[in-house]
Write a protein that holds these residues in place. Structure first.
Motif, PDB file in Angstrom:
ATOM      1  N   PRO A 126      65.365  27.847  10.634  1.00  0.00           N
ATOM      2  CA  PRO A 126      64.758  26.552  11.149  1.00  0.00           C
ATOM      3  C   PRO A 126      64.343  25.618  10.353  1.00  0.00           C
ATOM      4  O   PRO A 126      64.333  24.471  10.584  1.00  0.00           O
ATOM      5  CB  PRO A 126      63.138  27.400  11.401  1.00  0.00           C
ATOM      6  CG  PRO A 126      63.602  28.952  11.541  1.00  0.00           C
ATOM      7  CD  PRO A 126      64.659  29.324  10.795  1.00  0.00           C
ATOM      8  N   VAL A 138      67.358  23.452  10.489  1.00  0.00           N
ATOM      9  CA  VAL A 138      67.369  22.684  11.891  1.00  0.00           C
ATOM     10  C   VAL A 138      66.894  21.108  11.612  1.00  0.00           C
ATOM     11  O   VAL A 138      67.314  20.319  11.980  1.00  0.00           O
ATOM     12  CB  VAL A 138      66.584  23.176  13.146  1.00  0.00           C
ATOM     13  CG1 VAL A 138      66.253  22.481  14.284  1.00  0.00           C
ATOM     14  CG2 VAL A 138      67.408  24.385  13.374  1.00  0.00           C
ATOM     15  N   GLN A 139      65.658  21.097  10.831  1.00  0.00           N
ATOM     16  CA  GLN A 139      65.048  20.045  10.477  1.00  0.00           C
ATOM     17  C   GLN A 139      65.874  19.133   9.660  1.00  0.00           C
ATOM     18  O   GLN A 139      65.933  17.960   9.628  1.00  0.00           O
ATOM     19  CB  GLN A 139      63.584  20.288   9.976  1.00  0.00           C
ATOM     20  CG  GLN A 139      62.872  21.045  11.025  1.00  0.00           C
ATOM     21  CD  GLN A 139      61.601  21.316  10.388  1.00  0.00           C
ATOM     22  OE1 GLN A 139      60.996  20.846   9.353  1.00  0.00           O
ATOM     23  NE2 GLN A 139      60.591  22.113  11.121  1.00  0.00           N
ATOM     24  N   SER A 179      67.507  35.288  17.509  1.00  0.00           N
ATOM     25  CA  SER A 179      66.761  34.248  18.228  1.00  0.00           C
ATOM     26  C   SER A 179      67.014  32.825  17.829  1.00  0.00           C
ATOM     27  O   SER A 179      66.456  31.929  18.182  1.00  0.00           O
ATOM     28  CB  SER A 179      65.417  34.808  18.169  1.00  0.00           C
ATOM     29  OG  SER A 179      65.117  34.740  16.550  1.00  0.00           O
ATOM     30  N   ILE A 180      67.587  32.733  16.513  1.00  0.00           N
ATOM     31  CA  ILE A 180      68.037  31.323  15.662  1.00  0.00           C
ATOM     32  C   ILE A 180      69.361  31.055  15.929  1.00  0.00           C
ATOM     33  O   ILE A 180      69.927  30.420  15.253  1.00  0.00           O
ATOM     34  CB  ILE A 180      67.330  31.539  14.198  1.00  0.00           C
ATOM     35  CG1 ILE A 180      67.829  32.581  13.478  1.00  0.00           C
ATOM     36  CG2 ILE A 180      65.702  31.394  14.330  1.00  0.00           C
ATOM     37  CD1 ILE A 180      67.526  32.196  12.013  1.00  0.00           C
ATOM     38  N   PRO A 208      71.352  27.495  18.140  1.00  0.00           N
ATOM     39  CA  PRO A 208      70.102  26.598  18.470  1.00  0.00           C
ATOM     40  C   PRO A 208      70.409  25.505  18.790  1.00  0.00           C
ATOM     41  O   PRO A 208      69.507  24.365  18.545  1.00  0.00           O
ATOM     42  CB  PRO A 208      69.483  26.772  17.100  1.00  0.00           C
ATOM     43  CG  PRO A 208      70.505  26.634  15.973  1.00  0.00           C
ATOM     44  CD  PRO A 208      71.580  27.299  16.620  1.00  0.00           C
ATOM     45  N   LYS A 259      69.166  23.675  21.686  1.00  0.00           N
ATOM     46  CA  LYS A 259      67.843  23.099  21.923  1.00  0.00           C
ATOM     47  C   LYS A 259      66.981  22.707  20.864  1.00  0.00           C
ATOM     48  O   LYS A 259      66.601  21.516  20.955  1.00  0.00           O
ATOM     49  CB  LYS A 259      66.949  24.051  23.093  1.00  0.00           C
ATOM     50  CG  LYS A 259      65.901  23.151  23.592  1.00  0.00           C
ATOM     51  CD  LYS A 259      66.327  22.247  24.730  1.00  0.00           C
ATOM     52  CE  LYS A 259      65.370  21.257  25.575  1.00  0.00           C
ATOM     53  NZ  LYS A 259      65.853  20.545  26.440  1.00  0.00           N
ATOM     54  N   SER A 260      66.934  23.565  19.897  1.00  0.00           N
ATOM     55  CA  SER A 260      66.151  23.159  18.735  1.00  0.00           C
ATOM     56  C   SER A 260      66.499  22.051  17.992  1.00  0.00           C
ATOM     57  O   SER A 260      65.764  21.262  17.394  1.00  0.00           O
ATOM     58  CB  SER A 260      65.912  24.435  17.935  1.00  0.00           C
ATOM     59  OG  SER A 260      65.366  25.452  18.456  1.00  0.00           O
ATOM     60  N   LYS A 305      65.851  18.901  20.181  1.00  0.00           N
ATOM     61  CA  LYS A 305      64.551  18.544  20.144  1.00  0.00           C
ATOM     62  C   LYS A 305      64.278  17.862  18.905  1.00  0.00           C
ATOM     63  O   LYS A 305      63.328  16.901  18.703  1.00  0.00           O
ATOM     64  CB  LYS A 305      63.409  19.561  20.099  1.00  0.00           C
ATOM     65  CG  LYS A 305      63.387  20.268  21.767  1.00  0.00           C
ATOM     66  CD  LYS A 305      62.437  21.494  21.536  1.00  0.00           C
ATOM     67  CE  LYS A 305      62.124  21.956  22.849  1.00  0.00           C
ATOM     68  NZ  LYS A 305      61.127  22.966  23.123  1.00  0.00           N
ATOM     69  N   ASN A 306      65.022  18.009  17.821  1.00  0.00           N
ATOM     70  CA  ASN A 306      64.840  17.532  16.422  1.00  0.00           C
ATOM     71  C   ASN A 306      65.457  16.167  16.341  1.00  0.00           C
ATOM     72  O   ASN A 306      65.606  15.576  15.144  1.00  0.00           O
ATOM     73  CB  ASN A 306      65.034  18.461  15.272  1.00  0.00           C
ATOM     74  CG  ASN A 306      63.810  19.452  14.895  1.00  0.00           C
ATOM     75  OD1 ASN A 306      63.007  19.052  14.299  1.00  0.00           O
ATOM     76  ND2 ASN A 306      63.882  20.457  15.872  1.00  0.00           N
ATOM     77  N   GLU A 357      65.378  29.907  25.876  1.00  0.00           N
ATOM     78  CA  GLU A 357      64.632  29.077  25.095  1.00  0.00           C
ATOM     79  C   GLU A 357      65.568  27.940  24.464  1.00  0.00           C
ATOM     80  O   GLU A 357      65.085  26.980  24.170  1.00  0.00           O
ATOM     81  CB  GLU A 357      63.654  29.518  24.156  1.00  0.00           C
ATOM     82  CG  GLU A 357      64.343  30.214  22.836  1.00  0.00           C
ATOM     83  CD  GLU A 357      64.808  31.517  22.881  1.00  0.00           C
ATOM     84  OE1 GLU A 357      64.933  32.147  21.845  1.00  0.00           O
ATOM     85  OE2 GLU A 357      64.815  32.180  23.986  1.00  0.00           O
ATOM     86  N   GLN A 358      66.781  28.146  24.267  1.00  0.00           N
ATOM     87  CA  GLN A 358      67.806  27.437  23.734  1.00  0.00           C
ATOM     88  C   GLN A 358      68.637  26.868  24.891  1.00  0.00           C
ATOM     89  O   GLN A 358      69.682  26.157  24.381  1.00  0.00           O
ATOM     90  CB  GLN A 358      68.747  28.093  22.751  1.00  0.00           C
ATOM     91  CG  GLN A 358      67.849  28.495  21.478  1.00  0.00           C
ATOM     92  CD  GLN A 358      67.345  27.576  20.619  1.00  0.00           C
ATOM     93  OE1 GLN A 358      67.681  26.283  20.827  1.00  0.00           O
ATOM     94  NE2 GLN A 358      66.195  27.711  19.660  1.00  0.00           N
TER      95      GLN A 358
END
Length: 545
Positions: free
Chosen positions: A381, A384-385, A417-418, A421, A423-424, A427-428, A469-470
Motif C-alpha cells: 500500500p 501505491v502512493q 488482496s494487494i 491493484p 483500482k488502488s 484512485k491515487n 474491490e480492484q
C-alpha cells in the motif's frame, strides 16, 4: 458493381456512438471527419461535413455502432509471439509424457543436431512430477532441446543443450540466476531460472532477418483484427531492424514504440539516442531491465516468503546499486526506464531507484521523461502512493490478474488482496498503461478490458470475481489501452483519443461496452480497425460503397 475506394482521402463516419477518450474536449460524438490520415472534426454530422473541403468525401453510415480510439498493447514481445507458431506448443500439455510426445514428434521431423525449441509449459501442469533433462534425453538424444516456460523466466533443456552451453556441476550460478541441481550429485537437472537462461540463449542460433520479417508481416493483420493499432514492444536489435525495413518499404501498418534492451544502453547513449526519437510509426521508448523474475517460476522477489515455498523470497536479477546507477545514467542521457518488477520487494526497489534519481536531479534532456514499472503484480500500500508521488507509470497486464488468480492465492495467500491493484493505483492518480505480455498471454484488448472490469476469466462468468474491490470502470480500462498508452510513450498530443488534429486511429465495436452488462464485454467483437485513416481490418464493408 462494387468499387474499392482508397480511404486515405476525405471520409465522414457518421451515425456512430463515439467515445472519444478526450480529457479536455468532446467526450461523446456521433461523427468523425478524416482527411490525410488525421481527424479533422469530431461532433455531429454537420460538424464533420463542414470541416471537409473539395468536391468529394466518402460517407460511411455506422448505423449506431460504438467507436473508440485504437488500442495499443503497452507490453508485448511481438517477435517472440510471431515466432512461437513455429515452435513446439506446450501450453495445453497436462503431463511430462505429453511433453515427451510433442518433442519426440518434432525430433523425428528434425535433422540431427538441429535445435528443438518449445514454449508454454508451467511447473503446476505436472503435479508432483518435476521436469528433468533426462526426460528430454529419452526422446531427443541427438537434438539440443530448449523449452521456455509460459512466463519465459525458466528454461527446461536436455543434456546435449547443457553440454553445448558448457554447463556442468562446476558451473556457478550467474548473478540473478539459478541452475537447479540434483541435491546428491550436484549435476544440473536441466531447469534454468532467470539469468541462468542466458547461458543457453547465447548458443541457440538466432532467427535470421528473413524468417523474422515473414513472421512479423504475417502477425500484424491478426493484431488489427483485435483492434490493436500500436504496441510498446520489448524486443531487440534484430526486431528493430525488421521494423525499420518494413517502415522503409511502407509496409509498417502498426505504430511501434520500441524499448531498448539493457545490453544496448551504452551504445544508445554513445549514439545520442533518446526516448522519443523517431516518428509516429516507429519510436524509441524506454530502456528495459529486469529487477526480478515471475510468479509462475516462483522467482518474483517478495518481502515475505512464498506461502507454498517458505524458504523462497524469489530472485533479484539486479542489485539495488546497479539498478540505481542504470536509472541515473539513462535519465541523465534523456532515456526513460521501464523496470520489470512483479513482486512487492522488486517494485519497492524500482521506486527507490526512481526516487534517488529524482532527488539527484538526474533528468537532463527532457521534462517529458516518463519512467514506468512493468507488471507491478504485488504492490505494498505504501508503494501505491509512491507511484503517484514519483509520477511513475504502472504498465500492467489486466489479463494476468485473472489467469494467475489461483496461482497467486497459493503463492501469496492473504497478500493477494494487494495483488494487481489497478483500482488502488487509479484512485491515487497513477497513470495506467495496459498490455498483454504476449506470448505469455494472448494479445487482445477486449479480453484485457473484461478482466480489468470484472476480475473474472472468460470461462467463469457465473463465479465471483477475484478481489473485486480492484475492479475498474469500463472507461478506466479503455483509457489504459488508449490515452494512457499514449501518455506512456509521450504521444498524447497526437494519439490516444478521437480528437481533431490527432491521428485517425480508431476501432469499431459490435457492442456498447460502456452500457452493456459487463459480462457481455467478453463476447464483444472488433468490426473494423482504422490506422491513419486507412481501414486495415474490415468485417462490415467499410472499404466499399
Amino acid at each position: 458493381m462494387e468499387r474499392l475506394i482508397n480511404v486515405d482521402n476525405q471520409v465522414i463516419y457518421y451515425n456512430a456512438n463515439i467515445y472519444t477518450m478526450d480529457n479536455t474536449g468532446t467526450a461523446r460524438a456521433s461523427a468523425i471527419a478524416v482527411r490525410d490520415k488525421k481527424i479533422v472534426a469530431v461532433g455531429t454530422y454537420a460538424d464533420a461535413q463542414s470541416a471537409l473541403t473539395g468536391r468529394y468525401s466518402r460517407k460511411i453510415d455506422l448505423q449506431g455502432l460504438t467507436v473508440v480510439p485504437g488500442f495499443t498493447d503497452c507490453h508485448i514481445h511481438l517477435l517472440w509471439y510471431a515466432l512461437k507458431f513455429r515452435q513446439v506448443d506446450l501450453g495445453c500439455v497436462e503431463s511430462i509424457e505429453d511433453v515427451k510426445t510433442g518433442i519426440e514428434e518434432r525430433a523425428l521431423q528434425s535433422k540431427e543436431g538441429e535445435w528443438i525449441i518449445g514454449y508454454g509449459w508451467s511447473d503446476h501442469q505436472f503435479g508432483n512430477c518435476c521436469p528433468h533433462r533426462e526426460q528430454l534425453d529419452e526422446v531427443a538424444p541427438y537434438n539440443p532441446v530448449a523449452l521456455s516456460s509460459k512466463d519465459r523466466h525458466s528454461k527446461w533443456v536436455n543434456s546435449l543443450a547443457l553440454a553445448m552451453a558448457g554447463i556442468n556441476k562446476d558451473t556457478p550460478d550467474p548473478d540473478g540466476g539459478v541452475i537447479e541441481r540434483d541435491p546428491k550429485t550436484h549435476e544440473p537437472t536441466g531447469i534454468l531460472r532467470e539469468n541462468a537462461q542466458l547461458l543457453i540463449d547465447r548458443v541457440i542460433p538466432v532467427s535470421d532477418s528473413r524468417i523474422s520479417k515473414e513472421a512479423i508481416t504475417g502477425i500484424i493483420p491478426y493484431l488489427h483484427q483485435l483492434g490493436i493499432v500500436g504496441i510498446h514492444d520489448c524486443g531487440d536489435e534484430v526486431f528493430f531492424g525488421v521494423l525499420a525495413e518494413l517502415l522503409a518499404e511502407g509496409n509498417l501498418n502498426l505504430r511501434v514504440c520500441e524499448m531498448i534492451p539493457l545490453p544496448n544502453l551504452d551504445a544508445a547513449i554513445k549514439l545520442g539516442i533518446k526516448t522519443g526519437f523517431g516518428n509516429c510509426h516507429l519510436r524509441i521508448g524506454p530502456v528495459k531491465l529486469f529487477v526480478d523474475g515471475a510468479l509462475g517460476s516462483r522467482t518474483a522477489a517478495l518481502l515475505e516468503p512464498y506461502l507454498d515455498d517458505p524458504d523462497n523470497l524469489g530472485v533479484c536479477a539486479i542489485t539495488e546499486k546497479e539498478l540505481t546507477d542504470i536509472v541515473m545514467r539513462a535519465s541523465e542521457s534523456g532515456i526513460s526506464v521501464a523496470t520489470h518488477a512483479i513482486g512487492d520487494r522488486a517494485v519497492g526497489m524500482a521506486l527507490d531507484a526512481f526516487q534517488k534519481s529524482k532527488s539527484a536531479g538526474k533528468s537532463a534532456g527532457s521534462k517529458s521523461l516518463r519512467h514506468r514499472i512493468e507488471h507491478a503484480q504485488l504492490v505494498s500500500p505504501v508503494d501505491v502512493q509512491r507511484f503517484a508521488s514519483l509520477d511513475v507509470i504502472a504498465s500492467i497486464q489486466p489479463i494476468h490478474a485473472t489467469s494467475d488468480r489461483y496461482m497467486a492465492d497459493e503463492a501469496w495467500g492473504d497478500r493477494s488482496s494487494i495483488g494487481y491493484p489497478m483500482k488502488s493505483l487509479a484512485k491515487n492518480g497513477v497513470h495506467l498503461a495496459f498490455g498483454s505480455d504476449a506470448p505469455v498471454e494472448e494479445p487482445g484488448p477486449i479480453a484485457g478490458i473484461f478482466a480489468a472490469v470484472t476480475r473474472k476469466r472468460h470461462d467463469e462468468l457465473s463465479q465471483p470475481g477475484w478481489h473485486t474491490e480492484q475492479c475498474l470502470s469500463v472507461e478506466e480500462a479503455v483509457r489504459g489501452y488508449t490515452i494512457g498508452a499514449a501518455y506512456a510513450s509521450g504521444e498524447e498530443s497526437i494519439k490516444g483519443s478521437i480528437t481533431p488534429g490527432k491521428l485517425a486511429d480508431f476501432v469499431i465495436l459490435s457492442k456498447d461496452i460502456f452500457t452493456a452488462n459487463p459480462l457481455e464485454i467478453a463476447t464483444t467483437e472488433i468490426l473494423g480497425t482504422v490506422v491513419g485513416g486507412r481501414v486495415v481490418f474490415d468485417k462490415i464493408g467499410l472499404n466499399r460503397t
